[in-house]
Design a protein around this motif. Structure first.
Motif, PDB file in Angstrom:
ATOM      1  N   GLY A  26      23.849  -2.972  -7.161  1.00  0.00           N
ATOM      2  CA  GLY A  26      24.205  -3.380  -5.808  1.00  0.00           C
ATOM      3  C   GLY A  26      23.099  -2.975  -4.847  1.00  0.00           C
ATOM      4  N   VAL A  27      22.590  -3.923  -4.038  1.00  0.00           N
ATOM      5  CA  VAL A  27      21.429  -3.618  -3.206  1.00  0.00           C
ATOM      6  C   VAL A  27      21.751  -2.614  -2.102  1.00  0.00           C
ATOM      7  N   GLU A  28      23.017  -2.488  -1.707  1.00  0.00           N
ATOM      8  CA  GLU A  28      23.364  -1.458  -0.728  1.00  0.00           C
ATOM      9  C   GLU A  28      23.036  -0.069  -1.279  1.00  0.00           C
ATOM     10  N   TYR A  29      23.266   0.095  -2.572  1.00  0.00           N
ATOM     11  CA  TYR A  29      22.978   1.373  -3.227  1.00  0.00           C
ATOM     12  C   TYR A  29      21.512   1.463  -3.650  1.00  0.00           C
ATOM     13  N   LEU A  30      20.955   0.350  -4.110  1.00  0.00           N
ATOM     14  CA  LEU A  30      19.544   0.348  -4.504  1.00  0.00           C
ATOM     15  C   LEU A  30      18.664   0.733  -3.325  1.00  0.00           C
ATOM     16  N   ALA A  31      18.969   0.208  -2.148  1.00  0.00           N
ATOM     17  CA  ALA A  31      18.184   0.537  -0.956  1.00  0.00           C
ATOM     18  C   ALA A  31      18.236   2.032  -0.673  1.00  0.00           C
ATOM     19  N   THR A  32      19.429   2.606  -0.753  1.00  0.00           N
ATOM     20  CA  THR A  32      19.569   4.041  -0.496  1.00  0.00           C
ATOM     21  C   THR A  32      18.787   4.862  -1.512  1.00  0.00           C
ATOM     22  N   HIS A  33      18.898   4.515  -2.788  1.00  0.00           N
ATOM     23  CA  HIS A  33      18.188   5.260  -3.825  1.00  0.00           C
ATOM     24  C   HIS A  33      16.680   5.163  -3.647  1.00  0.00           C
ATOM     25  N   LEU A  34      16.157   3.965  -3.355  1.00  0.00           N
ATOM     26  CA  LEU A  34      14.718   3.817  -3.180  1.00  0.00           C
ATOM     27  C   LEU A  34      14.233   4.591  -1.965  1.00  0.00           C
ATOM     28  N   ARG A  35      14.996   4.539  -0.896  1.00  0.00           N
ATOM     29  CA  ARG A  35      14.583   5.242   0.314  1.00  0.00           C
ATOM     30  C   ARG A  35      14.606   6.748   0.114  1.00  0.00           C
ATOM     31  N   GLN A  36      15.577   7.231  -0.627  1.00  0.00           N
ATOM     32  CA  GLN A  36      15.612   8.659  -0.933  1.00  0.00           C
ATOM     33  C   GLN A  36      14.465   9.053  -1.848  1.00  0.00           C
ATOM     34  N   ALA A  37      14.162   8.185  -2.818  1.00  0.00           N
ATOM     35  CA  ALA A  37      13.083   8.489  -3.767  1.00  0.00           C
ATOM     36  C   ALA A  37      11.736   8.559  -3.073  1.00  0.00           C
ATOM     37  N   ARG A  38      11.547   7.779  -1.993  1.00  0.00           N
ATOM     38  CA  ARG A  38      10.254   7.752  -1.303  1.00  0.00           C
ATOM     39  C   ARG A  38      10.019   8.990  -0.435  1.00  0.00           C
ATOM     40  N   GLN A  39      11.075   9.687  -0.117  1.00  0.00           N
ATOM     41  CA  GLN A  39      10.926  10.847   0.763  1.00  0.00           C
ATOM     42  C   GLN A  39       9.988  11.869   0.126  1.00  0.00           C
ATOM     43  N   GLY A  40       9.045  12.343   0.922  1.00  0.00           N
ATOM     44  CA  GLY A  40       8.076  13.321   0.423  1.00  0.00           C
ATOM     45  C   GLY A  40       6.945  12.712  -0.370  1.00  0.00           C
ATOM     46  N   HIS A  41       6.870  11.382  -0.394  1.00  0.00           N
ATOM     47  CA  HIS A  41       5.813  10.683  -1.143  1.00  0.00           C
ATOM     48  C   HIS A  41       5.095   9.708  -0.204  1.00  0.00           C
ATOM     49  N   PRO A  42       4.145  10.196   0.559  1.00  0.00           N
ATOM     50  CA  PRO A  42       3.454   9.297   1.495  1.00  0.00           C
ATOM     51  C   PRO A  42       2.661   8.198   0.790  1.00  0.00           C
ATOM     52  N   TYR A  43       2.277   8.441  -0.444  1.00  0.00           N
ATOM     53  CA  TYR A  43       1.602   7.408  -1.234  1.00  0.00           C
ATOM     54  C   TYR A  43       2.635   6.818  -2.197  1.00  0.00           C
ATOM     55  N   SER A  44       3.294   5.771  -1.767  1.00  0.00           N
ATOM     56  CA  SER A  44       4.383   5.183  -2.570  1.00  0.00           C
ATOM     57  C   SER A  44       4.284   3.671  -2.545  1.00  0.00           C
ATOM     58  N   ILE A  45       4.429   3.065  -3.710  1.00  0.00           N
ATOM     59  CA  ILE A  45       4.381   1.611  -3.879  1.00  0.00           C
ATOM     60  C   ILE A  45       5.665   1.177  -4.573  1.00  0.00           C
ATOM     61  N   THR A  46       6.216   0.028  -4.168  1.00  0.00           N
ATOM     62  CA  THR A  46       7.381  -0.530  -4.844  1.00  0.00           C
ATOM     63  C   THR A  46       7.017  -1.896  -5.407  1.00  0.00           C
ATOM     64  N   ALA A  47       7.163  -2.056  -6.717  1.00  0.00           N
ATOM     65  CA  ALA A  47       6.747  -3.278  -7.406  1.00  0.00           C
ATOM     66  C   ALA A  47       7.873  -3.777  -8.302  1.00  0.00           C
ATOM     67  N   ALA A  48       7.793  -5.036  -8.684  1.00  0.00           N
ATOM     68  CA  ALA A  48       8.837  -5.631  -9.518  1.00  0.00           C
ATOM     69  C   ALA A  48       8.229  -6.501 -10.603  1.00  0.00           C
ATOM     70  N   GLY A  49       9.007  -6.675 -11.676  1.00  0.00           N
ATOM     71  CA  GLY A  49       8.530  -7.375 -12.858  1.00  0.00           C
ATOM     72  C   GLY A  49       9.079  -8.779 -13.037  1.00  0.00           C
ATOM     73  N   GLY A  50       9.449  -9.457 -11.946  1.00  0.00           N
ATOM     74  CA  GLY A  50       9.848 -10.853 -12.041  1.00  0.00           C
ATOM     75  C   GLY A  50      11.335 -11.090 -12.165  1.00  0.00           C
ATOM     76  N   ASP A  51      11.722 -12.364 -12.054  1.00  0.00           N
ATOM     77  CA  ASP A  51      13.125 -12.800 -12.048  1.00  0.00           C
ATOM     78  C   ASP A  51      13.921 -12.091 -10.949  1.00  0.00           C
ATOM     79  N   MET A  52      13.332 -12.000  -9.795  1.00  0.00           N
ATOM     80  CA  MET A  52      14.062 -11.493  -8.632  1.00  0.00           C
ATOM     81  C   MET A  52      15.132 -12.489  -8.217  1.00  0.00           C
ATOM     82  N   VAL A  53      14.852 -13.764  -8.410  1.00  0.00           N
ATOM     83  CA  VAL A  53      15.776 -14.837  -8.047  1.00  0.00           C
ATOM     84  C   VAL A  53      16.034 -15.706  -9.270  1.00  0.00           C
ATOM     85  N   GLY A  54      16.968 -16.632  -9.119  1.00  0.00           N
ATOM     86  CA  GLY A  54      17.316 -17.539 -10.201  1.00  0.00           C
ATOM     87  C   GLY A  54      18.478 -17.015 -11.014  1.00  0.00           C
ATOM     88  N   ALA A  55      19.345 -17.898 -11.466  1.00  0.00           N
ATOM     89  CA  ALA A  55      20.560 -17.515 -12.189  1.00  0.00           C
ATOM     90  C   ALA A  55      21.339 -16.491 -11.374  1.00  0.00           C
TER      91      ALA A  55
END
Length: 597
Positions: free
Chosen positions: A90-119
């Motif tokens: 659920g993106v409501e929870y994914l957003a919270t987890h990612l934002r918490q994970a970034r804390q304390g990491h000024p050098y942070s990148i978020t990347a994805a491996g495809g199939d973000m959309v479709g089906a």
């Protein structure tokens, strides 16, 4: 689609042995560079080493709301060796987890491996996945590769998702012009047949101060074999390894020595638990499948591989061609996991200190606060979708699961297509459904206010989102037998695709044998009678299979074609005809295929 074969790939795949090709995470950690590494502090001169956080996920498939049933759970290995399931996604929870994970990491990148959309479920799919792009913008996704499902509606629609603009047919939703993705889609190995050039950017470079990391994005070479012909018309898909190696050289000529490959192709882990130790010795470790061969051949200039496609979870090391261990990761699917990888950047060389790379998958649990902006986004699109999505289309007495070689959900769809086929032509004999077209099961528990056991149009759309038509074709009995053998031979040899059969079609699948012999010819029967190779049978399939998709060329050779309505309409018609609030339909027993292991 998960676990698709590689078509005409020349390489062969073997189980990743837990030998010198694997390096344990402990060994990697022990080899950490001696110099301190971390964030810049005050006016002090930066240290040689800088930790860069790489957060990644894959195969979201527009699952903005928490997925239901087994699609919304992950298996977790416990310290005592037992396992338990955890609700996830659920993106409501994914957003919270990612934002918490970034804390304390000024050098942070978020990347994805495809199939973000479709089906995608109705909330996204009904609106051509604009809601998912908006959500990914809100998640601060930096970059993603394309996957096969990014081509479900064709390259032109993919370009619109990248660049913005209202849909050419449906216009602007809610009176607002769609702004497009704030992140680049990378398609290094997807070329225009006429120009020979990539249809989107082949690579992208992330920069912060004196740190720069390049990303190359590719989809599986066999994409054309698993997407409708209209979706890939005018495109050609090049070899992943050759493409990545080509653009790695391009990046190096530009002075970029740290490189990550985003590859929409994956492997099959030895364990279903997301947190198993891939690099430990023993039968329960390692991965197999296409990504192993790719990882072994991608140039050592690439420092890490973020993968996807198979909807499985793993964090493994595979030796590169120079014999050095390299991290290969996948975060399952549907936003249930994210991967947190530490890349230690060496300012002296501009490269990643490979011995210091460490990585782990983390569950997107639902015990954290929901991100308010994602809740508002979901509410906005659900309001637009409600008049269509909340309509009841049937009633079930229990969960109709989409699990197993033969699934109750697959059987239910095949039965629906057989019934619809008989309406079009009473001579219709059987129906076959491809497993990759069954995207979810049906859950008995109410998702909203509809009540337990009620199947809504939105839930049906989540199961069958592709808008395929139901097609009728004539085949000889010999062709029917051949089509069943193609489930486990040809391009499906390594990763079988077991067609879901309609009621009355039975046979034995002997997995102790190899190749086409795994389908026991003498066991194939229709309504108790052996299939006659010389007789003619009227077969219902969806339009994707009728075009020979998913490695079933024989199903593309039928005659006397008759094209009917879309497959979701056929399922709706079947459910309404065979269920009511007082007499809900029971899940099929999924006993049409006898499996010998």
């Amino acid at each position: 689609m998960p676990a698709t074969p590689r078509g005409t790939r020349r390489r062969t795949y073997a189980l990743l042995a837990t030998t010198a090709a694997l390096a344990t995470a402990a060994a990697l950690a022990a080899a950490l560079p001696a110099q301190a590494h971390g964030d810049e502090q005050g006016a002090q001169r930066p240290s040689r080493y800088q930790d860069v956080q790489l957060l990644s996920f894959n195969d979201l498939h527009g699952n903005l709301e928490p997925p239901s049933g087994s699609s919304g759970r992950v298996t977790e290995l416990q310290p005592d060796g037992t396992t338990k399931t955890v609700d996830a996604g659920g993106v409501e929870y994914l957003a919270t987890h990612l934002r918490q994970a970034r804390q304390g990491h000024p050098y942070s990148i978020t990347a994805a491996g495809g199939d973000m959309v479709g089906a995608s479920p109705l909330i996204s799919g009904l609106f051509h996945d604009e809601p998912t792009i908006e959500a990914l913008n809100g998640l601060k996704l930096d970059v993603t590769s394309v996957g096969n499902h990014e081509f479900d509606e064709g390259a032109r629609e993919l370009a619109r998702l990248q660049n913005g603009g209202c849909h050419p047919t449906d216009g602007c939703y809610g009176g607002e012009e769609f702004q497009g993705a704030n992140f680049p889609y990378l398609a290094a190995n997807v070329q225009d047949e006429k120009t020979g050039r990539p249809i989107l950017k082949p690579y992208w470079v992330w920069k912060k101060r004196d740190v720069k990391i390049g990303f190359i994005g590719v989809t599986l070479e066999g994409t054309a074999d698993i997407v409708s012909a209209d979706g890939v018309k005018g495109l050609k898909f090049k070899d992943e390894v050759e493409t990545i190696n080509k653009y790695a050289k391009v990046l190096q000529r530009q002075g970029v020595q740290s490189i990550v490959a985003l590859i929409h192709e994956g492997g099959l882990p030895s364990s279903s638990a997301y947190n198993y130790d891939c690099d430990s010795p023993g039968a329960g470790a390692g991965i197999s499948g296409p990504i192993v061969d790719i990882a072994k051949n991608v140039t050592p200039a690439v420092d890490a591989l973020v993968t996807g496609h198979t909807h499985t979870a793993y964090v493994c090391t595979v030796n590169d061609p120079a014999g050095r261990p390299r991290m290969v990761t996948s975060a399952a699917s549907f936003g249930r996991l994210y991967t947190d990888t530490t890349l230690t950047y060496d300012r002296w060389t501009g490269d990643i200190a490979r011995t210091a790379v460490k990585s782990a998958n983390h569950v997107v649990t639902r015990d954290v606060a929901k991100a308010p902006d994602m809740t508002a986004l979901i509410d906005k699109w659900n309001t637009l979708a409600a008049p269509i999505g909340n309509r009841a289309i049937g009633y079930i007495s229990d969960d109709v699961n989409n699990t197993g070689t033969e699934s109750p959900m697959g059987d239910l769809i095949a039965d629906a297509q057989l019934a619809y086929g008989k309406e079009l032509d009473p001579q219709t004999d059987l129906a076959l459904m491809n497993p990759g077209g069954v995207r979810a099961g049906l859950t008995y528990a109410a998702k909203g206010s509809e009540g337990d056991g009620v199947v809504t149009y939105a839930e049906g759309f989540t199961v069958q989102p592709f808008s395929n038509t139901v097609n009728l074709q004539d085949f000889t009995g010999a062709q029917v037998i051949q089509a069943l053998k193609e489930q486990v031979s040809g391009s499906n040899t390594a990763a079988p695709k077991i067609l879901q059969p309609s009621s009355g079609l039975t046979y034995t699948l002997d997995m102790t044998k190899s190749g086409a012999d795994r389908v026991v010819t003498d066991s194939i029967k229709l309504n108790g009678a052996a299939i006659d190779p010389a007789a003619t049978y009227r077969v219902a399939t969806n339009s994707f299979l009728a075009g020979g998709g998913d490695g079933f060329p024989t199903l593309g050779q039928g005659t006397n074609d008759l094209v009917g309505t879309d497959d979701l309409a056929a399922l709706e018609k079947y459910l309404l005809a065979n269920s009511s609030p007082s007499t809900p339909i029971a899940p099929p027993a999924a006993n049409r295929i006898t499996i010998v292991k």
